[in-house]
Each structure stands twice: as structure tokens, then as C-alpha cells.
Write a protein that holds these residues in place. Structure first.
Motif, PDB file in Angstrom:
ATOM      1  N   UNK A   1       0.818  -1.299   0.015  1.00 25.91           N
ATOM      2  CA  UNK A   1       0.045  -0.038   0.067  1.00 25.91           C
ATOM      3  C   UNK A   1       0.876   1.214  -0.139  1.00 25.91           C
ATOM      4  N   UNK A   2       2.213   1.269   0.343  1.00 22.75           N
ATOM      5  CA  UNK A   2       3.117   2.490   0.366  1.00 22.75           C
ATOM      6  C   UNK A   2       3.248   2.848  -1.154  1.00 22.75           C
ATOM      7  N   UNK A   3       3.475   1.698  -2.161  1.00 22.45           N
ATOM      8  CA  UNK A   3       3.566   2.220  -3.310  1.00 22.45           C
ATOM      9  C   UNK A   3       2.662   2.592  -4.089  1.00 22.45           C
ATOM     10  N   UNK A   4       1.279   2.362  -3.628  1.00 25.53           N
ATOM     11  CA  UNK A   4       0.044   2.851  -4.201  1.00 25.53           C
ATOM     12  C   UNK A   4      -0.420   4.240  -3.857  1.00 25.53           C
ATOM     13  N   UNK A   5      -0.238   5.360  -4.368  1.00 31.22           N
ATOM     14  CA  UNK A   5      -0.464   6.719  -4.123  1.00 31.22           C
ATOM     15  C   UNK A   5      -1.576   7.154  -4.988  1.00 31.22           C
ATOM     16  N   UNK A   6      -2.663   6.651  -5.080  1.00 27.93           N
ATOM     17  CA  UNK A   6      -3.580   7.543  -5.908  1.00 27.93           C
ATOM     18  C   UNK A   6      -3.738   8.992  -6.010  1.00 27.93           C
ATOM     19  N   UNK A   7      -4.122   9.657  -6.948  1.00 28.33           N
ATOM     20  CA  UNK A   7      -4.286  11.050  -6.941  1.00 28.33           C
ATOM     21  C   UNK A   7      -5.500  11.311  -6.147  1.00 28.33           C
ATOM     22  N   UNK A   8      -5.491  12.389  -5.475  1.00 28.63           N
ATOM     23  CA  UNK A   8      -6.655  12.781  -4.586  1.00 28.63           C
ATOM     24  C   UNK A   8      -6.885  11.983  -3.293  1.00 28.63           C
ATOM     25  N   UNK A   9      -6.216  10.742  -3.066  1.00 28.18           N
ATOM     26  CA  UNK A   9      -6.280   9.825  -1.997  1.00 28.18           C
ATOM     27  C   UNK A   9      -7.725   9.236  -2.012  1.00 28.18           C
ATOM     28  N   UNK A  10      -8.238   9.166  -1.067  1.00 31.82           N
ATOM     29  CA  UNK A  10      -9.605   8.190  -1.062  1.00 31.82           C
ATOM     30  C   UNK A  10     -10.574   8.922  -1.848  1.00 31.82           C
ATOM     31  N   UNK A  11     -10.407  10.357  -1.910  1.00 34.16           N
ATOM     32  CA  UNK A  11     -11.697  11.245  -2.586  1.00 34.16           C
ATOM     33  C   UNK A  11     -11.149  11.083  -4.316  1.00 34.16           C
ATOM     34  N   UNK A  12     -10.190  10.728  -4.658  1.00 33.88           N
ATOM     35  CA  UNK A  12      -9.691  10.710  -5.934  1.00 33.88           C
ATOM     36  C   UNK A  12     -10.398   9.915  -7.060  1.00 33.88           C
ATOM     37  N   UNK A  13     -10.189   9.794  -8.095  1.00 31.40           N
ATOM     38  CA  UNK A  13     -11.023   9.180  -9.170  1.00 31.40           C
ATOM     39  C   UNK A  13     -10.616   7.757  -9.155  1.00 31.40           C
ATOM     40  N   UNK A  14      -9.216   7.306  -8.857  1.00 30.97           N
ATOM     41  CA  UNK A  14      -8.914   5.895  -8.956  1.00 30.97           C
ATOM     42  C   UNK A  14      -9.285   5.168  -7.679  1.00 30.97           C
ATOM     43  N   UNK A  15      -9.321   6.002  -6.669  1.00 32.07           N
ATOM     44  CA  UNK A  15      -9.697   5.050  -5.451  1.00 32.07           C
ATOM     45  C   UNK A  15     -11.254   4.904  -5.330  1.00 32.07           C
ATOM     46  N   UNK A  16     -12.133   6.023  -6.121  1.00 33.24           N
ATOM     47  CA  UNK A  16     -13.540   5.736  -5.898  1.00 33.24           C
ATOM     48  C   UNK A  16     -13.920   4.704  -7.042  1.00 33.24           C
TER      49      UNK A  16
END
Length: 211
Positions: free
Chosen positions: A134-149
Motif C-alpha cells: 500500500x505504500x507504493x500505491x498513491x492514487x491522486x486525490x487519495x480516497x476522494x480521487x478518481x482511481x480510489x473511487x
């Protein structure tokens, strides 16, 4: 030789949406190749060809993730490009391809009616082991960002999605989401499925997941 439970190990690497949705052959990726003369392809609200058509078309060149594939009709979530975020489209019309599988050459995704070795059920003597850093996965916008969502939307059970977002700290939300995705990835792979669509993951009283 090594025990059967350690013979099958898959390491998942970023970008995570490609890993969960494409390279594991669980959520297949498709590319829109038709509709260039019409501004994209028609999207409907449901499987039925008589269901209401959405006002916006799915753009040519868009990449979508497969949620369900039934009789040449694809239920998708948008990954790249413009158009409705989700809906139903026809993979082929009048013998002309509207969408084609887009995947890793080493793990090809089957088109409708084709045989795919990657989609074959696993032998019951094997155990799938999946891991994500999980340390290597840093999606843009964190949990509100498009990839996470987008990935959160692959968890079809509403109570499970809410459980992920109830965590206060971002790292805890990542762990909660990834654990749910890995459970579904393993279940789909073991069943020889190319979709999370038919999976109904529940939990025991001790909060352990089961299918």
C-alpha cells in the motif's frame, strides 16, 4: 517440491487499477473501437436492448472495465475517455466490433464466445496468494480521487463500501479497500470468472469473508 499452498503466488504492482481490473483477468478491460462516425457508441441504462438510451455516448478510444458480460452485452465502468461513468453497451453490432478486449498479452482476455485459459477455474488443491504494497500505491486525490473511487465502485455491496469509508485515516481506508478487492479477485479467479458481477461476498459473525 513446495507445498501446494505456496505454489501459486501473484504479486500485484501499480498502477493498481490495471492490476485489479486487467492483469489479473478478473475485471477485463475493453477499448471502444466503433462509433467514430457518430461521436461514440450508444449506451443504455440496462441489459435490455429496449431499455432507455443515455443522452451521452461512450467515446471512441475510451477504455472501460467489465462488470458483467451477457450475450454480447457489456456492463461497464469508465476507466479512460469520455461518456457515461457506467452503463450497458453492445460489444458487436451487425458483425462490426464496437469494443475489443484490451489486456496484457501474457494474460489475454477472451472476447465473447472465445476460450480463455486465464478464465479457467483453479484446481482445488491450490491456494491463491495475493499481495499489494500500500505504500507504493498513491492514487491522486487519495480516497476522494478518481482511481480510489473507481476501485471502490468495484465492491458491489453497499455496506462494504460504507465500511471502507468509515475509517478515519487514509492508510486504513486503503487497507480496507484492497483487502476487499483481493478477496473478490481470488474468488473470481478460483471460479473461473472474468467479472465480480456474480459474486456475493458476505461475512461471518467474526467478520471473516465468505462466498
Amino acid at each position: 517440491s513446495s507445498p501446494s499452498w505456496i505454489r501459486r503466488k501473484r504479486l500485484l504492482h501499480p498502477p493498481l487499477h490495471e492490476t485489479i481490473t486487467g492483469r489479473s483477468c478478473v475485471m477485463a478491460l475493453w477499448e471502444v473501437v466503433g462509433g467514430s462516425d457518430k461521436g461514440g457508441i450508444l449506451v443504455r441504462s440496462a441489459l435490455d436492448l429496449k431499455s432507455p438510451a443515455l443522452e451521452e455516448r461512450l467515446s471512441t478510444g475510451a477504455v472501460v472495465a467489465q462488470i458483467e458480460l451477457t450475450g454480447g452485452r457489456l456492463h461497464y465502468k469508465l476507466v479512460e475517455g469520455s461518456g457515461p461513468q457506467d452503463g450497458w453497451v453492445s460489444v458487436k453490432v451487425a458483425g462490426k466490433d464496437l469494443l475489443l478486449p484490451k489486456g496484457d498479452r501474457e494474460h489475454p482476455v477472451a472476447a465473447p464466445g472465445e476460450d480463455a485459459k486465464a478464465a479457467q477455474p483453479l484446481n482445488d488443491r491450490y491456494c491463491i496468494r495475493l499481495a499489494v504494497n500500500i505504500d507504493e500505491w498513491q492514487p491522486v486525490g487519495e480516497s476522494d480521487g478518481p482511481e480510489f473511487q473507481f476501485l471502490l465502485g468495484l465492491v458491489l455491496e453497499e455496506d462494504e463500501r460504507k465500511a471502507v469509508m468509515r475509517f478515519k485515516f487514509y492508510d486504513d481506508r486503503k487497507r480496507a479497500l484492497l483487502s476487499r478487492l483481493l478477496v473478490r479477485s481470488a474468488c473470481a479467479r478460483a471460479l473461473g470468472s472474468t467479472s465480480f458481477g456474480g459474486l456475493n461476498v458476505k461475512r461471518t459473525k467474526g467478520r471473516k469473508p465468505f462466498l
